[in-house]
Design a protein around this motif. Structure first.
Motif, PDB file in Angstrom:
ATOM      1  N   PHE A 197       8.071   3.652  -1.707  1.00  0.00           N
ATOM      2  CA  PHE A 197       9.224   4.097  -0.787  1.00  0.00           C
ATOM      3  C   PHE A 197      10.551   3.988  -1.652  1.00  0.00           C
ATOM      4  N   LEU A 236      -5.271   6.685  -3.967  1.00  0.00           N
ATOM      5  CA  LEU A 236      -3.910   7.278  -3.594  1.00  0.00           C
ATOM      6  C   LEU A 236      -4.256   8.607  -2.799  1.00  0.00           C
ATOM      7  N   LEU A 239      -2.128   1.342  -3.735  1.00  0.00           N
ATOM      8  CA  LEU A 239      -1.335   1.980  -3.673  1.00  0.00           C
ATOM      9  C   LEU A 239      -1.744   3.650  -3.263  1.00  0.00           C
ATOM     10  N   THR A 240      -1.966   3.779  -1.225  1.00  0.00           N
ATOM     11  CA  THR A 240      -2.495   4.432  -0.912  1.00  0.00           C
ATOM     12  C   THR A 240      -1.300   6.154  -0.513  1.00  0.00           C
ATOM     13  N   MET A 241       0.116   5.672  -1.003  1.00  0.00           N
ATOM     14  CA  MET A 241       0.882   6.612  -0.739  1.00  0.00           C
ATOM     15  C   MET A 241       2.291   5.974  -1.293  1.00  0.00           C
ATOM     16  N   ILE A 242       3.249   7.278  -1.945  1.00  0.00           N
ATOM     17  CA  ILE A 242       4.215   7.110  -3.126  1.00  0.00           C
ATOM     18  C   ILE A 242       4.989   8.250  -2.300  1.00  0.00           C
ATOM     19  N   GLU A 243       6.976   7.729  -2.636  1.00  0.00           N
ATOM     20  CA  GLU A 243       7.129   8.916  -2.056  1.00  0.00           C
ATOM     21  C   GLU A 243       8.841   8.293  -3.570  1.00  0.00           C
ATOM     22  N   ARG A 286       0.969  -1.297   0.215  1.00  0.00           N
ATOM     23  CA  ARG A 286      -0.195   0.399  -0.088  1.00  0.00           C
ATOM     24  C   ARG A 286       1.161   1.196  -0.189  1.00  0.00           C
ATOM     25  N   LYS A 287       2.316   1.289   0.701  1.00  0.00           N
ATOM     26  CA  LYS A 287       2.886   2.405   0.882  1.00  0.00           C
ATOM     27  C   LYS A 287       4.870   1.843  -0.105  1.00  0.00           C
TER      28      LYS A 287
END
Length: 70
Positions: free
Chosen positions: A4, A44, A22-26, A1-2
C-alpha cells in the motif's frame, strides 16, 4: 504480499519485478505516470493505479483506475 503506497507523492516506481510474492498493489493518489514490468509478477491479482497512469495490460491481473480527488 500486499503493498500500500497510496498518497505518497511517488513519481516513479523502479524494480517492481523483484517483488515476486506481490498479490496486490495500491498506488493511487501518487504522481506515477508509467509503470513497467507489472506483467512479470505472476501472482499479482489486483493493482489500483492513478487515473493518469499509462498501464500495460497484463494477464492474471485485474486493475482499476482510481479517480483522482478534485
Amino acid at each position: 504480499r500486499k503493498l500500500f503506497l497510496a498518497g505518497n507523492k511517488i513519481s516513479k516506481i523502479e524494480n517492481i519485478e523483484t517483488l515476486t510474492n506481490l498479490t496486490m498493489i495500491e498506488l493511487g493518489a501518487n504522481r506515477i505516470r508509467k509503470i513497467e514490468n507489472l506483467e512479470t509478477i505472476k501472482g499479482l491479482q489486483v493493482a489500483f493505479i492513478n487515473q493518469t497512469s499509462e498501464i500495460t495490460v497484463f494477464r492474471n491481473c485485474i486493475w482499476a483506475k482510481i479517480k483522482s480527488p478534485e
